[in-house]
Motif scaffolding. Structure first.
Motif, mmCIF file in Angstrom:
data_model
loop_
_atom_site.group_PDB
_atom_site.id
_atom_site.type_symbol
_atom_site.label_atom_id
_atom_site.label_comp_id
_atom_site.label_asym_id
_atom_site.label_seq_id
_atom_site.Cartn_x
_atom_site.Cartn_y
_atom_site.Cartn_z
ATOM 1 N N ASP A 110 -10.511 14.843 1.966
ATOM 2 C CA ASP A 110 -9.343 15.583 1.466
ATOM 3 C C ASP A 110 -8.846 16.677 2.409
ATOM 4 N N GLY A 153 0.839 -1.199 0.000
ATOM 5 C CA GLY A 153 0.000 0.000 0.000
ATOM 6 C C GLY A 153 0.868 1.241 0.000
ATOM 7 N N TRP A 195 -20.318 17.123 5.502
ATOM 8 C CA TRP A 195 -19.302 18.174 5.351
ATOM 9 C C TRP A 195 -19.348 18.829 3.977
ATOM 10 N N ARG A 210 -1.895 -1.746 -5.533
ATOM 11 C CA ARG A 210 -2.702 -2.320 -6.622
ATOM 12 C C ARG A 210 -2.995 -1.290 -7.722
ATOM 13 N N ALA A 214 -2.239 8.287 10.287
ATOM 14 C CA ALA A 214 -1.561 7.306 9.422
ATOM 15 C C ALA A 214 -0.077 7.671 9.309
HETATM 16 C C1 FAD Z 1 -15.287 9.181 2.903
HETATM 17 C C2 FAD Z 1 -14.063 9.370 3.746
HETATM 18 C C3 FAD Z 1 -13.667 10.658 4.098
HETATM 19 C C4 FAD Z 1 -12.484 10.870 4.827
HETATM 20 N N1 FAD Z 1 -12.063 12.138 5.048
HETATM 21 C C5 FAD Z 1 -10.890 12.375 5.654
HETATM 22 C C6 FAD Z 1 -10.370 13.695 5.760
HETATM 23 O O1 FAD Z 1 -10.960 14.660 5.261
HETATM 24 N N2 FAD Z 1 -9.180 13.866 6.401
HETATM 25 C C7 FAD Z 1 -8.477 12.817 6.920
HETATM 26 O O2 FAD Z 1 -7.415 13.023 7.533
HETATM 27 N N3 FAD Z 1 -8.923 11.539 6.784
HETATM 28 C C8 FAD Z 1 -10.098 11.299 6.144
HETATM 29 N N4 FAD Z 1 -10.531 9.999 5.960
HETATM 30 C C9 FAD Z 1 -9.668 8.895 6.405
HETATM 31 C C10 FAD Z 1 -8.491 8.724 5.434
HETATM 32 O O3 FAD Z 1 -8.975 8.562 4.127
HETATM 33 C C11 FAD Z 1 -7.637 7.519 5.819
HETATM 34 O O4 FAD Z 1 -7.395 7.536 7.200
HETATM 35 C C12 FAD Z 1 -6.297 7.512 5.070
HETATM 36 O O5 FAD Z 1 -6.512 7.322 3.704
HETATM 37 C C13 FAD Z 1 -5.386 6.406 5.614
HETATM 38 O O6 FAD Z 1 -4.242 6.266 4.821
HETATM 39 P P1 FAD Z 1 -3.584 4.825 4.579
HETATM 40 O O7 FAD Z 1 -2.346 5.077 3.830
HETATM 41 O O8 FAD Z 1 -3.536 4.086 5.858
HETATM 42 O O9 FAD Z 1 -4.636 4.028 3.694
HETATM 43 P P2 FAD Z 1 -5.148 4.327 2.212
HETATM 44 O O10 FAD Z 1 -5.108 5.767 1.932
HETATM 45 O O11 FAD Z 1 -6.444 3.612 2.091
HETATM 46 O O12 FAD Z 1 -4.076 3.631 1.271
HETATM 47 C C14 FAD Z 1 -4.025 2.239 1.147
HETATM 48 C C15 FAD Z 1 -3.346 1.884 -0.159
HETATM 49 O O13 FAD Z 1 -3.233 0.460 -0.226
HETATM 50 C C16 FAD Z 1 -3.562 0.010 -1.518
HETATM 51 N N5 FAD Z 1 -4.034 -1.369 -1.396
HETATM 52 C C17 FAD Z 1 -5.148 -1.816 -0.781
HETATM 53 N N6 FAD Z 1 -5.238 -3.156 -0.833
HETATM 54 C C18 FAD Z 1 -4.143 -3.574 -1.517
HETATM 55 C C19 FAD Z 1 -3.662 -4.854 -1.887
HETATM 56 N N7 FAD Z 1 -4.309 -5.975 -1.550
HETATM 57 N N8 FAD Z 1 -2.507 -4.918 -2.586
HETATM 58 C C20 FAD Z 1 -1.819 -3.789 -2.907
HETATM 59 N N9 FAD Z 1 -2.231 -2.556 -2.571
HETATM 60 C C21 FAD Z 1 -3.378 -2.441 -1.868
HETATM 61 C C22 FAD Z 1 -4.625 0.993 -1.992
HETATM 62 O O14 FAD Z 1 -4.679 1.032 -3.416
HETATM 63 C C23 FAD Z 1 -4.140 2.299 -1.385
HETATM 64 O O15 FAD Z 1 -3.317 3.019 -2.266
HETATM 65 C C24 FAD Z 1 -11.723 9.755 5.255
HETATM 66 C C25 FAD Z 1 -12.125 8.456 4.939
HETATM 67 C C26 FAD Z 1 -13.278 8.267 4.191
HETATM 68 C C27 FAD Z 1 -13.680 6.874 3.818
#
Ligand code: FAD
Length: 392
Positions: free
Chosen positions: A48, A13, A220, A37, A314
């Motif tokens: 955002d 990821g 929002w 992926r 994160a």
């Molecule tokens: C509708 C919504 C609104 C939100 N608004 C906010 C906001 O305004 N501000 C804020 O701070 N947070 C917000 N969040 C939370 C925020 O989106 C997440 O906390 C943040 O994206 C976490 O980052 P991450 O890197 O852990 O995961 P992600 O951003 O989900 O990244 C995970 C990555 O892993 C990849 N991946 C997944 N499965 C696989 C696999 N099997 N093999 C290879 N790659 C894979 C994906 O393609 C992705 O690129 C919101 C969430 C949602 C759902």
């Protein structure tokens, strides 16, 4: 099944958690393979909103100039203040302060935001490959790499440690975390996000709406400039299921609220609707480390249960993972015993805030009348505004 040479670290990821961990470890000279992926840039369902703390962390990792350029191109839209509306329509407005190191908060569509960090990871020396990871590769009860699909070919790749940074639907977490320790509905949410192109925005101000149908949750409007805004809503999953709600219908209801409807210039042109889940960091006893593996970001479940913000957490978890893994690789020991200090660090950094936020969400914002009373005592520098300001 074809096999490749062993890597120091495989990061599954390349979102904010994975790409930040990759940047830190590559900057420490480790051999890092980042798998996602999707190719970047890529969209991700999100509001955002990026708090100042995340921008400051990026600057510390050498991304200040990249952020400046994104601001110049209009991809990152600067924020000055927030407003929160109570069920009875009372409004609490608060100015966003600069972060401790002078950083600002932004609305930055994930298409742009994530690409900045993913690029920094590559420029720092991490290798990026597009691959769908199927599962961690386990031998004798220990994670020794991943099984991943590259263009249809399934390969096993070995590494000294695997970082699960693959978000809420993590294949790594699903395999490693025992069923009884996975997230329950009362510590999860569902949310919908869309972009709206013809809304008269309050410039540089993010808006949160708490009203009867949406509690415990909120809707929002986050401006991105030029009558463009990220618009959406989310609520706790157990209540959503119990009420048998429909997110798209709820969005329509939100657009019909007089305070929103009067600002739609051509009737509300909505596009790019996406729904997704959120796992809160308020659930007790979540295990984040295993022999040869560690979880960061949404894969671990570090979203604030009041605001739904997860990007900064994160990145904080990535920072702690980076330090823990660097130490473990230097010692030559990536067993759980060696890396479980990561759980202690996470607990110290996040737990108090998570529990406080969950308490407000669960006991205050669940009921509109209590929310209104709480609101009438809320101040610009009070706990409600502060939590929204810091964990947007
Ligand atoms: C509708 C919504 C609104 C939100 N608004 C906010 C906001 O305004 N501000 C804020 O701070 N947070 C917000 N969040 C939370 C925020 O989106 C997440 O906390 C943040 O994206 C976490 O980052 P991450 O890197 O852990 O995961 P992600 O951003 O989900 O990244 C995970 C990555 O892993 C990849 N991946 C997944 N499965 C696989 C696999 N099997 N093999 C290879 N790659 C894979 C994906 O393609 C992705 O690129 C919101 C969430 C949602 C759902």
């Amino acid at each position: 099944m074809e096999q490749e040479q062993e890597r120091d670290v495989i990061i599954v990821g390349a979102g904010p958690a994975g790409a930040t961990t990759a940047t830190i470890l590559a900057q420490h000279g480790h051999d890092v393979l980042m798998l996602d992926r999707f190719d970047f840039p890529r969209d991700k369902a999100c509001g955002d909103a990026i708090p100042a703390g995340a921008i400051e962390l990026m600057a510390r990792l050498g991304m200040a100039e990249k952020v400046n350029q994104a601001v110049q191109r209009g991809e990152f839209y600067p924020l000055d203040s927030i407003r929160i509306y109570s069920p009875k329509g009372n409004m609490l407005q608060a100015r966003l302060k600069e972060g401790a190191e002078g950083g600002r908060s932004y609305v930055a569509p994930r298409m742009y935001f994530d690409a900045v960090i993913q690029k920094q990871a590559e420029e720092s020396g991490a290798e990026f490959k597009r691959a769908l990871v199927k599962a961690p590769w386990i031998e004798d009860g220990r994670v020794v790499g991943v099984q991943a699909q590259f263009n249809g070919d399934v390969k096993n790749i070995r590494s000294k440690i695997v970082v699960g940074a693959d978000g809420v639907t993590s294949a790594i977490t699903r395999t490693l975390r025992p069923k009884e320790m996975q997230h329950v509905d009362s510590h999860r949410a569902v949310a919908l996000r869309a972009y709206i192109h013809d809304i008269e925005e309050y410039p540089h101000e993010v808006e949160f709406y708490l009203y009867d149908e949406i509690l415990p949750g909120y809707a929002w409007v986050f401006p991105a400039g030029k009558n463009l805004a990220n618009i959406g809503l989310g609520m706790r999953l157990d209540v959503f299921r119990k009420e048998n709600y429909n997110l798209k219908q709820m969005l329509q209801n939100f657009l019909e609220l007089p305070t929103i409807k009067k600002r739609l210039l051509r009737g509300g042109e909505i596009e790019n609707i996406r729904t997704w889940q959120l796992n809160f960091g308020s659930q007790k006893q979540l295990q984040h480390t295993y022999d040869g593996a560690l979880l960061v970001g949404d894969a671990a479940g570090f979203i604030n249960p009041l605001t739904g913000g997860g990007i900064h957490n994160a990145m904080i978890s990535a920072q702690m993972a980076g330090k823990t893994i660097d130490d473990a690789l230097q010692k030559g020991d990536t067993s759980r015993e060696s890396i479980k200090i990561y759980e202690k660090r996470i607990h110290q950094a996040m737990w108090k805030n998570m529990r406080r936020s969950y308490f407000i969400q669960r006991w205050v914002l669940r009921f509109p009348s209590i929310a209104d009373i709480f609101f009438s005592y809320a101040a610009e520098d009070g706990i409600l505004a502060k939590t929204f300001l810091e964990k947007l």
